[in-house]
Structure formats: structure tokens, C-alpha cells
Design an enzyme around this catalytic site. Sequence first.
Site, short mmCIF file in Angstrom:
data_model
loop_
_atom_site.label_atom_id
_atom_site.label_comp_id
_atom_site.label_asym_id
_atom_site.label_seq_id
_atom_site.Cartn_x
_atom_site.Cartn_y
_atom_site.Cartn_z
N HIS A 123 -94.97 40.99 54.68
CA HIS A 123 -94.61 40.18 55.84
C HIS A 123 -93.71 40.94 56.82
O HIS A 123 -93.61 40.54 57.98
CB HIS A 123 -93.87 38.91 55.41
CG HIS A 123 -94.79 37.79 55.02
ND1 HIS A 123 -95.86 37.39 55.79
CD2 HIS A 123 -94.78 36.97 53.93
CE1 HIS A 123 -96.47 36.38 55.20
NE2 HIS A 123 -95.84 36.11 54.07
N ASP A 176 -102.17 34.82 44.55
CA ASP A 176 -102.25 33.50 45.18
C ASP A 176 -102.90 33.53 46.56
O ASP A 176 -103.34 32.50 47.06
CB ASP A 176 -100.84 32.90 45.28
CG ASP A 176 -99.85 33.82 46.01
OD1 ASP A 176 -100.18 35.00 46.24
OD2 ASP A 176 -98.74 33.35 46.32
#
Length: 558
Positions: A434, A471
Site C-alpha cells: 500500500h 485474502d
Amino acid sequence: MVGSDKSWKLADHPKLPKGKQVAVVVLDGWGEANPDQYNCIYIAETPTMDSLKNGKPERWTLVKAHGTAVGLPSDDDMGNSEVGHNALGAGRIFAQGAKLVDQALASGKLYEGEGFKYIKECFDQNTLHLIGLCSDGGVHSRLDQVQLLLKGASEHGAKRIRVHILTDGRDVLDGSSIGFVETLEKDLAELRAKGVDARIASGGGRMYVTMDRYENDWDVVKRGWDAQVLGEAPHKFQNAVEAVKKLRELPKMSDQYIPPFVIVDESGNPVGPILDGDAVVTFNFRADRMVMLAKALEYEDFDKFDRVRYPKIRYAGMLQYDGELKLPSHYLVSPPEIERTSGEYLVYNGIRTFACSETVKFGHVTFFWNGNRSGYFDATKEEYVEIPSDVGITFNVQPKMKAVEIAERARDAILSGKFDQVRVNLPNSDMVGHTGDIEATVVACKAADEAVKIILDAVEQVGGIYVVTADHGNAEDMVKRGKSGEPLLKNGQIQILTSHTLQPVPVAIGGPGLSSGVKFRTDLQTPGLANVAATVMNFHGFEAPSDYEPTLIEVVDN
């Protein structure tokens, strides 16, 4: 505890034995994409994951981790850690945040619910404040929902509205915030033309203002509070578009980190501080980065920072952000009710469970895994360990994060023999991904791979079984791409991608405890994360409940 109802009893698997220790490893933000210089997983030294991928082909597969596979409205919606862990733990697909809000807005049910009626009490004499992420990223919020809420609230009697914006640049391209604010300003101007006093009142970048999570850094929330509630910020402007444009000119500035600002009138007074008698709605549908603000708005007894003034307001979340804390106590849209999760079933069927991560992802292997539920199902059979995350730095500064510590705790739990399932989340590839720092993300992926090795070595020692999965994607593609997949340039520079991706994620199975006839099925159309739960239940020697998504495996007789 789930109680001793017979319906909780799982059927034995006809071919797989009970009693094997199972390690479930979730690599956060670890997708599968074409190898190139923007695929940090490919660039990184990851011998453990490489050996799983290049080992027995029947023990490695890819599953879908975005869009409809995790309950989101469309396959253009990237997955995220919350819906991903919900699916992994629940074994079924539930309509999620954005989809629930879309349904409530489209049907008008949102305006008939208790939450809206509660805030509506303030509309006649006071101000409605909307606080949240101003973008179309679809991970935490969506601008079109805010636009509909503004329209609906004004049609249902709101006469004075103030919007407190948080700029994105993380789930969407950096620099796109100016366009989102312009769109919002146009809608507010149309409301003003109809006699509604509607304006932007404050703003700031999501990573610096308001949207911290897991109590990592309360200063982030305080900066937002000062601007939104007190009307105080280091930067003052008469116009929000100008504010974002000007503040983006600061050195090394990006949308995520825009400092807090307030909008003032000609006399220099803030146009929209939150006052006694006002209504406040936090419009993000995703929970994790709203909980801290929700506590500050809702709890009379609060000591995380000096609020200076605690206004008597009517506050509602777009959704309830924490079911266990009942926070907030009022909300516009009811959350998905996820019951009968795999964790709950397994604990009732005697499976002793250990779950561990560091602060930034601890909630994912516990709360989200367990169907948006805090705490233990049975404290005598479960242990959850949270390792404190680094604070006060961005994750690219320490890209190894707490991977080794998490792995060592998992290893010790496996070797102790006290647990039947050991479940961890390794956050590195997501949290460092990120930041957009490719070099640091490569280091992060290597660290996660080393952690996986520590856990698999322990599984080997006890004759257990492992399931390694993820995920959603992130670190496997760090560049913004055009329609045909080519990296996009801006002013001659590559446009770095800081968001999640639409890529599938791996599922690898193995370990000395895995029966030799176990292999991945080839007859499932498009398996997704929700298929993992039944698979894990099988490895514990049980059949999954009949309404779970089918298992990924079959057992062929040798």
C-alpha cells in the site's frame, strides 16, 4: 459458546482422519500475476512459496478473491481483507458492505430504518454532518452512495448539511481526489439552488486524518476531530477544491497524506464545526478505519485524546462497525448476519484453536474470520495473540514488520501440541504494498516467505497439514495498467498502483499429515475464498455443513 445443540455436530469425513494439526496461513495481499518488474512477489526471493507453486500440481491452485466471490456488487470490485477473511471463515458468500448499502439506497429502506429516523430528529433545527472517504474506490466508501445520501437526506427534511471529506489516493489513483471533490461540489451547488444550505466543511488525507485503525495512532483521529468538531486546522480555505489543489503542491505530498484543513467564510470563521444538537453520519461502509472515530463520537467516557469539546449529537454509522461492541449503537444499514462460521463449528466439535497476527491484521484472523464477532466462542479451547505493530512510521520503513514474531508464536503453538488449528495472518505484502514502495515491498514479500517456512517446518515436525492462502491481491502488481495490460505513464513516470488488485490468490496444501490421495478438484467452475473453509474442515476430519461452498479437494483411492 455455541451451545450443545445437536445441529452443531459435524459429520465425520468418510476418508480423512481426525487428529491432525492444521496450520492455516493467510498471506495478506499476495495474488498471482504475470511475472514482470512490477510483480514484487516474482522479484523477491521466495523459495518457500516457489517450492509450493512448483511442487505437486495437484496441491496448488488459484481461487477468486474479489467481486461476487466475496459478496461485493460486481467483478470490477477489488477484494479487501475484511470481506476476504469473512469468506475464508464463513465458508459462504454474504452480501457485503457496498452491496448492502446499494440495496438499502435503491429500495429506500435506508430512510425507513431506525438509524435514519434517529438522526432525522435533528434536521429541523440543526445540521447533518457527513464524514467519510471521498472517492469511488469501493473499498471503504463510494462517492455515488454519498451523492444519493445527500439527495435522499435533503428530500427527507435535512435543511443544513456539512460534508467532511477524506481524500483517498490509496484505493484509487493518487491525484484523483481533485476530480472527486469537484463532483461533490457540483452536487452541493445543486442542493443550494434548491434552498438547502449544503457545503464542504473540512478535509484531509485518509492516512493522516481520521482513518487510522486498530488504535495504531490516535493522533490521526485527533487531527480529524479538531477539524470536524472544533473547526480548527493548520490550513484554512474558502473552497475545498482549492484546498486540495494547493495542499497537493506541498513537498512529497500525496492524496493519502493531505494535512487537515477547514473551510471558512469571508470573516475567517469555520463554516461547519459539529455542535450540540447536530446529527453525524460516518458514511464509510467498511468498518476497520471508522471504529476509532466512532468511539470518539459515541463514548462519553473517552481518554484517547483531549476532545476539548464533546458535542451532544445524534450519531449513526452507515453500518454498525463492531457487532460485539455494538458500535455505533445507531446505523443506517444493518450488517450481514454471519452465523455458523467454520471457527464456531470447529470449536464446538472440539478443535482447539490458536490465532495470531500483529495489530494491523489481528482483527482479520479473529473478528472478521469469526463473522464480524469479537471475543472467543469458548475461551477454554481458543487463544488469540496480538503482536503490537510498529507505530509512528510508514510500513515501508520496516518492511519485515512482525512476520518472524508471528511465525515464531505459531511455531511454538504447533510444537506445544495444545492446539488442533493454528491460524495466522502475515500482513507484509499488503501493508507495505500500500505504500507504493516497490523495493520495500520486495523485502516484505521475502520476509513473509521466510515466516511461512518457519511455520511449515513446525508442521513437518508434528506430522501436520498446512493450508497456505491469501485474502486478496496487492504486491503482485504494483503498476497502473492500460486496457491491454501495458504500464501507464504520467509525465514520463510509471504510475504506481497502491491499491488491491483483481487477481486470483493461491491455495497450497501439504504436510506429512495429508493423505496421499488428496488433490484439488478440477470440476469446480470458479472457486473462491469461501471454498477454503470446507477444505480446512475436511483436514480436521469433518464434512462441512451442506450449505457451505464446496470443498476444494477430493480424495482419490491409491
